[in-house]
Design a protein around this motif. Structure first.
Motif, PDB file in Angstrom:
ATOM      1  N   THR A   5       0.868  -1.192   0.000  1.00 22.12           N
ATOM      2  CA  THR A   5       0.000   0.000   0.000  1.00 22.12           C
ATOM      3  C   THR A   5       0.900   1.236   0.000  1.00 22.12           C
ATOM      4  OG1 THR A   5      -1.712  -1.186   1.224  1.00 22.12           O
ATOM      5  CG2 THR A   5      -1.795   1.214   1.232  1.00 22.12           C
ATOM      6  N   VAL A   6       0.778   2.079  -1.055  1.00 19.02           N
ATOM      7  CA  VAL A   6       1.673   3.245  -1.201  1.00 19.02           C
ATOM      8  C   VAL A   6       0.939   4.511  -0.760  1.00 19.02           C
ATOM      9  CG1 VAL A   6       3.094   4.619  -2.779  1.00 19.02           C
ATOM     10  CG2 VAL A   6       2.849   2.121  -3.118  1.00 19.02           C
ATOM     11  N   MET A   7       1.587   5.273   0.070  1.00 18.35           N
ATOM     12  CA  MET A   7       1.017   6.532   0.562  1.00 18.35           C
ATOM     13  C   MET A   7       1.956   7.690   0.181  1.00 18.35           C
ATOM     14  SD  MET A   7      -0.331   5.354   4.318  1.00 18.35           S
ATOM     15  CE  MET A   7      -1.083   6.932   4.594  1.00 18.35           C
ATOM     16  N   ASN A   8       1.365   8.791  -0.317  1.00 19.99           N
ATOM     17  CA  ASN A   8       2.125   9.959  -0.760  1.00 19.99           C
ATOM     18  C   ASN A   8       1.988  11.042   0.289  1.00 19.99           C
ATOM     19  OD1 ASN A   8       3.394  12.017  -2.032  1.00 19.99           O
ATOM     20  ND2 ASN A   8       2.072  12.053  -3.839  1.00 19.99           N
ATOM     21  N   HIS A   9       3.118  11.466   0.814  1.00 17.55           N
ATOM     22  CA  HIS A   9       3.109  12.540   1.814  1.00 17.55           C
ATOM     23  C   HIS A   9       4.146  13.584   1.395  1.00 17.55           C
ATOM     24  CE1 HIS A   9       2.492  14.465   5.641  1.00 17.55           C
ATOM     25  NE2 HIS A   9       3.843  14.455   5.873  1.00 17.55           N
ATOM     26  N   LEU A  13       7.265   9.125  -0.447  1.00 17.97           N
ATOM     27  CA  LEU A  13       6.350   8.009  -0.657  1.00 17.97           C
ATOM     28  C   LEU A  13       6.612   6.931   0.404  1.00 17.97           C
ATOM     29  CD1 LEU A  13       6.560   7.639  -4.529  1.00 17.97           C
ATOM     30  CD2 LEU A  13       4.753   8.733  -3.197  1.00 17.97           C
ATOM     31  N   THR A  14       5.546   6.389   0.946  1.00 15.32           N
ATOM     32  CA  THR A  14       5.662   5.321   1.949  1.00 15.32           C
ATOM     33  C   THR A  14       4.912   4.090   1.442  1.00 15.32           C
ATOM     34  OG1 THR A  14       5.762   6.936   3.735  1.00 15.32           O
ATOM     35  CG2 THR A  14       5.219   4.657   4.329  1.00 15.32           C
ATOM     36  N   ALA A  15       5.594   2.947   1.413  1.00 18.54           N
ATOM     37  CA  ALA A  15       4.996   1.681   0.988  1.00 18.54           C
ATOM     38  C   ALA A  15       4.909   0.744   2.203  1.00 18.54           C
ATOM     39  CB  ALA A  15       5.804   1.055  -0.125  1.00 18.54           C
ATOM     40  N   THR A  16       3.766   0.166   2.426  1.00 15.95           N
ATOM     41  CA  THR A  16       3.533  -0.739   3.561  1.00 15.95           C
ATOM     42  C   THR A  16       2.990  -2.070   3.039  1.00 15.95           C
ATOM     43  OG1 THR A  16       3.030   1.142   4.990  1.00 15.95           O
ATOM     44  CG2 THR A  16       2.365  -1.049   5.744  1.00 15.95           C
TER      45      THR A  16
END
Length: 261
Positions: A5-9, A13-16
């Motif tokens: 799950t990729v999150m853009n901040h 970018l953060t991938a979990t």
């Protein structure tokens, strides 16, 4: 492959991704349980050991290893009672807060000589003639022994554990022998076969003995009675004569004696 799950901040970018470990991926296939001698002679020392992975806690027969990753061991002096004994080892592994369990077991065989259980093999049997019975003798040992019961003097064999017809010819002492590659064990068994009406013989003999005594007594009394009747008896009779005494002439005539004038 992982589903991320990729999150853009802002400019980051953060991938979990979440993964679940399987037991085989952690090298946790279960504990390995070994015996130093799977078939041990009686009296020998046997070592039992259990081991697993680096982070696995093992417990052997209820006794845990010193620390996770360490093997568990125990030693015993093998006896007859250990034959067929099962040893159990459990292994526990913690993965991501969850506990995985594996178990293993092994059986020990102890080799010992043949024996006959006296409690199940009576040494004195009293049976009646022309009846059916079972000789209840049992042998034990590892390897399992052969059991035979042979009559002394004739080597006549009687079956063990199955019904057979009994008669007076079975009277005697039998040597019941259990034998195997580990040795021999012998136990004497006496069979006392009671013939029909044999229990009446002592009573009949007693009756005949009593009758014989009575007959002798009666015969003696009869002989004594006959002898008494036919015997001669001598009776002493008193004499009827009067003894004679001398008398003077004058006394004989009844006269008084003359007097001189």
């Amino acid at each position: 492959m992982l589903n991320a799950t990729v999150m853009n901040h802002r400019d980051m970018l953060t991938a979990t991704a979440t993964a679940t470990a399987r037991a085989d991926q952690e090298g946790f296939l279960g504990p390995i349980l070994n015996l130093s001698e799977p078939s041990a002679p009686e009296g020998s020392t046997v070592t039992v050991s259990c081991m697993a992975g680096a982070r696995v806690q093992v417990t052997l027969d209820g006794v845990p290893a010193a620390a996770p990753g360490q093997p568990a061991q125990l030693q015993l002096n093998a006896t007859e009672s250990d034959d067929g004994r099962n040893f159990f080892c459990s292994a526990t592994l913690e993965v991501d807060g969850e506990f995985l369990y594996r178990n293993s077991s092994v059986q020990l065989r102890v080799l010992y000589g043949p024996k006959i259980d006296r409690a199940t093999c009576p040494q004195h049997l009293k049976w009646k003639d022309k009846t059916r019975h079972v000789l209840q003798c049992q042998a034990r040992g590892n390897p399992y022994p052969q059991l035979r019961c042979l009559k002394e003097g004739s080597n006549r064999e009687v079956p063990v554990g199955i019904p057979f017809f009994v008669n007076v010819t079975h009277n005697g002492t039998y040597q019941c022998q259990a034998s195997s590659s580990r040795g021999k064990y012998t136990l004497a068994v006496v069979m006392d076969i009671e013939a029909p009406n044999s229990h009446l013989v002592p009573g009949i003999l007693a009756v005949f003995g009593t009758l014989a005594v009575v007959t002798v007594v009666v015969a003696l009394m009869r002989v004594f009675r006959e002898h008494k009747r036919s015997g001669r008896y001598h009776v002493r009779q008193e004499s009827t004569s009067v003894p004679l005494t001398s008398m003077q002439p004058t006394e004989a005539m009844g006269e008084e004696p003359s007097r001189a004038e």
